[in-house]
Scaffold this motif. Structure first.
Motif, PDB file in Angstrom:
ATOM      1  N   TYR A 176       0.836  -1.294   0.040  1.00  0.00           N
ATOM      2  CA  TYR A 176       0.159   0.004  -0.028  1.00  0.00           C
ATOM      3  C   TYR A 176       0.840   1.339   0.023  1.00  0.00           C
TER       4      TYR A 176
ATOM      5  N   ARG B 188      -0.625   3.822  -3.089  1.00  0.00           N
ATOM      6  CA  ARG B 188      -0.886   5.353  -2.265  1.00  0.00           C
ATOM      7  C   ARG B 188      -0.081   6.298  -3.374  1.00  0.00           C
TER       8      ARG B 188
ATOM      9  N   GLN C   3      -2.289   6.788  -6.444  1.00  0.00           N
ATOM     10  CA  GLN C   3      -3.496   7.434  -6.271  1.00  0.00           C
ATOM     11  C   GLN C   3      -3.207   9.073  -6.211  1.00  0.00           C
ATOM     12  N   LYS C   4      -2.172   9.306  -5.764  1.00  0.00           N
ATOM     13  CA  LYS C   4      -1.757  10.822  -5.701  1.00  0.00           C
ATOM     14  C   LYS C   4      -1.230  11.290  -7.048  1.00  0.00           C
TER      15      LYS C   4
END
Length: 96
Positions: free
Chosen positions: A20, A25, A28-29
């Protein structure tokens, strides 16, 4: 036996946490930043499409389309999400 079962799941939980933090993460950013860039497109911006074409935004249309001029008099319609980079932004027009 319950402590032994919990001990077997700790490595799986750690692997998921690491995946993750290192994969999900940051992706997603990056996706959020791309959406912000695409939503801020306006007329006059010089952009690069995912196909590698460089052009100037002529018109921002409805339903996620942008009209890009790639040569003098040659305009193409592209989907906003296929804009990979904004090379130069235009300054907002001053209020009269």
């Amino acid at each position: 036996m319950d402590a032994n079962a919990l001990g077997q799941f700790i490595p799986l939980i750690l692997i998921f946490a690491i995946m993750y933090l290192l994969l999900i993460r940051p992706q997603q950013k990056k996706m959020k930043e791309h959406q912000k860039m695409v939503s801020a497109l306006r007329r006059g911006d010089q952009v690069v499409t995912q196909g590698g074409m460089i052009g100037k935004v002529v018109k921002v249309r409805e339903n996620n389309e942008v009209e890009v001029e790639i040569a003098e008099g040659v305009k193409v319609r592209v989907v906003q999400s296929t804009i990979s980079q904004v090379l130069s932004k235009t300054e907002p027009a001053a209020d009269a």
